[in-house]
Every structure is written in C-alpha cells, then in structure tokens.
Design a protein around this motif. Sequence first.
Motif, PDB file in Angstrom:
ATOM      1  N   UNK A 169     -10.281 -11.740  29.297  1.00 48.75           N
ATOM      2  CA  UNK A 169      -9.222 -12.742  29.386  1.00 48.75           C
ATOM      3  C   UNK A 169      -8.008 -12.161  30.100  1.00 48.75           C
ATOM      4  N   UNK A 170      -7.197 -13.061  30.656  1.00 47.37           N
ATOM      5  CA  UNK A 170      -6.103 -12.643  31.523  1.00 47.37           C
ATOM      6  C   UNK A 170      -5.153 -11.657  30.847  1.00 47.37           C
ATOM      7  N   UNK A 171      -4.825 -11.946  29.607  1.00 43.58           N
ATOM      8  CA  UNK A 171      -3.819 -11.104  28.963  1.00 43.58           C
ATOM      9  C   UNK A 171      -4.295  -9.653  28.879  1.00 43.58           C
ATOM     10  N   UNK A 172      -5.601  -9.442  28.713  1.00 44.87           N
ATOM     11  CA  UNK A 172      -6.136  -8.078  28.690  1.00 44.87           C
ATOM     12  C   UNK A 172      -6.043  -7.419  30.058  1.00 44.87           C
ATOM     13  N   UNK A 173      -6.224  -8.246  31.101  1.00 47.58           N
ATOM     14  CA  UNK A 173      -6.158  -7.703  32.452  1.00 47.58           C
ATOM     15  C   UNK A 173      -4.734  -7.295  32.824  1.00 47.58           C
ATOM     16  N   UNK A 174      -3.755  -7.775  32.058  1.00 48.79           N
ATOM     17  CA  UNK A 174      -2.357  -7.420  32.329  1.00 48.79           C
ATOM     18  C   UNK A 174      -1.903  -6.258  31.434  1.00 48.79           C
ATOM     19  N   UNK A 175      -2.795  -5.855  30.536  1.00 47.27           N
ATOM     20  CA  UNK A 175      -2.399  -4.942  29.461  1.00 47.27           C
ATOM     21  C   UNK A 175      -1.819  -3.619  29.949  1.00 47.27           C
ATOM     22  N   UNK A 176      -2.416  -3.034  31.006  1.00 45.82           N
ATOM     23  CA  UNK A 176      -1.963  -1.699  31.398  1.00 45.82           C
ATOM     24  C   UNK A 176      -0.911  -1.744  32.502  1.00 45.82           C
ATOM     25  N   UNK A 177      -0.046  -2.751  32.475  1.00 43.44           N
ATOM     26  CA  UNK A 177       1.011  -2.825  33.471  1.00 43.44           C
ATOM     27  C   UNK A 177       2.346  -2.546  32.780  1.00 43.44           C
ATOM     28  N   UNK A 178       2.835  -1.322  32.920  1.00 48.66           N
ATOM     29  CA  UNK A 178       4.012  -0.920  32.148  1.00 48.66           C
ATOM     30  C   UNK A 178       5.273  -1.715  32.498  1.00 48.66           C
ATOM     31  N   UNK A 179       5.327  -2.239  33.739  1.00 49.24           N
ATOM     32  CA  UNK A 179       6.540  -2.974  34.153  1.00 49.24           C
ATOM     33  C   UNK A 179       6.772  -4.204  33.288  1.00 49.24           C
ATOM     34  N   UNK A 180       5.698  -4.724  32.698  1.00 48.03           N
ATOM     35  CA  UNK A 180       5.861  -5.939  31.905  1.00 48.03           C
ATOM     36  C   UNK A 180       5.464  -5.684  30.449  1.00 48.03           C
ATOM     37  N   UNK A 181       5.676  -4.452  30.000  1.00 47.21           N
ATOM     38  CA  UNK A 181       5.324  -4.104  28.623  1.00 47.21           C
ATOM     39  C   UNK A 181       5.918  -5.129  27.667  1.00 47.21           C
TER      40      UNK A 181
END
Length: 435
Positions: free
Chosen positions: A173-185
């Motif tokens: 799911x999308x939210x998991x694909x964004x998980x390792x982006x520190x800029x939007x922690x």
Amino acid sequence: MLNRFTARPRHWALLFITSFSLVLGIAVYLVSTPPAVDESAPNMSEVLEALEATDFHNALIPPLQPPPDWEQYTLQAGDRLSHLWHEKWHLPLATLYTLLENREGAQHLNRVRPGQHIEWLASRDGQLLALRIWQSRAQGSEWLRESSGFSFRELTSQREVRLLRLEGTLNGILVNSLQDMPEIAGQQGAIAAALDRHLPLRRDARDGDQFSLLIEQEWLSNDPTPYSTRLLAFDYKGDRMQVRAARHQDGRFYTPEGVSLIPPFDRIPLAQRFRISSGFNLNRRHPITGRVQPHYGTDFATPVGTPVVAPADGRIIRRGWHPYGGNYLVIDHGQGFETRYLHLHRMYVNRGQDVRRGQQIGQTGNTGRSTGPHLHYELHINGRPVDAMRAELPSVEKLEGNDLREFKEQSQRLFAGLDNRMNLKEVAQLLPQSR
Ligand SMILES: [Zn+2]
C-alpha cells in the motif's frame, strides 16, 4: 494519525477529548436515562424517524476516511465570510457569532479582505475545532476550541514555505511505500490519504507503479515540525492508470489541460423528482426528549420499487442490512465524496463493484425502521455529512476562461518542479504571496 499528533498535539488532544466525551455522553445517556414519558401520546412515526436518523449513522457505519484534515481558502473579491462559512464550508453560523462576540474575534473577523488565507479544522459532525486567519505570511490569528468556548492567540512567527519532490515505486500500500522517506517523517499517512482521495488507488494501483509527488511544507520559525504539509502536484504512472495533476486554488486537482479529477455529480440519485419528506438538519430535535438529534440525510418519499441510480461514477464499498437502516449501500466516488442509500427494497450491485453515473444500483423500499416507503440519501464530503440538496457538487469537468488561464500559469511551474525542470526554491517563490 501519528504525524498529526506530533505536529499538533493540542488539536489532537482536543479532538480526542471531544470524541471521548461524546461517546461517554452517549453511553451515560443510554445507560442512565429511562425513556422519557410525554404527557401526550408520542407520535410513533416521529420516534422511529428520529431513531433512524441518529442510531443508524452513529452506530452502524464507522468513518472510513482518515481523521479530519485542515481545509483552506484564500478570500476572493466579493466574498462574504458569513456566506462562505455557512454555504461553502458547512460550519455552524452560531459558532461565527460566538467568535464575533469577543473583541479579538470582532477585530479580525470583521476585517477580512481579499487575498487573506483562512484555514480551519472541523470535526466529523461539522463543529469548528480550530480556525486561523493569516493577515500576511508572518501575521495570523488562531482560535482553538476549548472545553468552554474558544481560546485565541496571535501568530507572529515567520512562515517559510519549502517544497519537496519525492519519487517512489509502489510496493504494497502507498503509505508503506512512503515509509522510508525521512523528509516527510510522520506525514506519510496524511500524504497517502491525500493521494488516495484523488486517485482510484484501491482499484487500479499495482506493485511497481511509479509516482512522483510535489509537496509543500510550511514552517513556523519557532516550531520543530512543519505547521502544514500539503500535496501540490503528482504524477502517477502505472499499468492501469496514468494520471498527472496539480492542485488549483479551489483545492481540487486538475490535469495539465484543466480537466477535473472528480467525476461530475447529479443532485439526486433518482431518475425523477419526488417530494422531500425530511431534509438534512443538524439541529433536528428528538420529538420526545427534545435533544438535538441531527438528520444527516435527505428523505425522498417514493413508492417501493423506484429505481435508485448512482449520482456519479464510483465504487460500492458497503452493502448490507441494519435493523434501523434496512438494506443499504455506500458508494465511494473518490476525492472525499461518498454517498449512502438506506431502506432499499432491492440491491443490484455488490461490494467492490464499480458503478457509472446513472447506473441503476437498486430500488427504494421500506426496509429497516422506516415509517413509510422512502429513500434516505446521504452525501459525505471528506468524511462529513453535508446537505446533498445544497452542497456544491462537482459539475465543471474542465476549467474555463480566466480560471483555466490562472491554473495553467500556476500548474506549469508546479509541473516543472515535479519534473525536476525547475529549482524548487524558485517554484516556491512563485507561489501566490497571499497565502
Ligand atoms: Zn432519513
């Protein structure tokens, strides 16, 4: 949810307390209050109607949407605050009058002018939780709902806008694909929810899809976390959908050609007009207890068997039966639009099925606790029930004239930033200064 909590602990604490007190209040009421006995014989149909209106919505269908998000608007020439407040933002006028009663409120709210930026947070039942009015980037006023009334403070810190460009590949799911982006922690949930609102992700997203996002973060000089995070533009490339869109000043997303991502909506979900036997009413009083028990829908008096048609394209997300609501269907139309149909006689569609505008989805009936054959119809926008007979419905499929010119000018820069053809600092500087 977590991100919001970190970003704005006070609001979430408030929201939590409000929801908790509400649930507790209902529980205490249900446990402790014996049925009130009126001197005159109660009108049974009114009682049933009231029950149908309240218990169904509060008990049966839990909200599907993420917690309420900040909404925003930049004042235009000719805008009247009270009109916007009530007709467009669906906030209670009584709250505006309450805010106007004190000195700061009167000072700031009576003097709004074009170009000023307004942001607000409303609860699911349409109550104002927080309001901010920006006189300039550095000067604002903020009201927060407290246990009694509203607190007020001046916001004087410098606001800084930063743009971020994120690229990713869908994996799960999308939210998991964004998980390792520190800029939007801490902001991943909100961003995934924003994208989910504008794309049929649940239907058409597949692993391996590529996406890029242009995100705006606003920072106050004395806060350690962003004060707001907003999706400005995105490009999504997948097997089943390829969509590129940017946010317009009306808060909606449009393709580079100015075509809206929201499907156009019909006002009523019936092929012909019928008498409205009970309208949307947030202040409806229970006929016996006198307590306010809102009616979140519009009731159409229809003979059993009247065709019900989808008012817009969407997907059936619920189909079921409830002792009060009878046979019911719920359609998700995307971009935060959801419609609900109660007391149906027959249902022609299944959960998970896509429907087109005008497609027959069932027949009106008299099932559940209903006082007579009718359709109870609800429209929810961003998780909140609104008056479907008065709400502003998506009708313009394509922007035109000035609106289109402005959108093209703005979105060109956003897309240039999104595609890495333009420095993000430059793009940020070219965003409208009034915000
Ligand atoms: Zn109803």
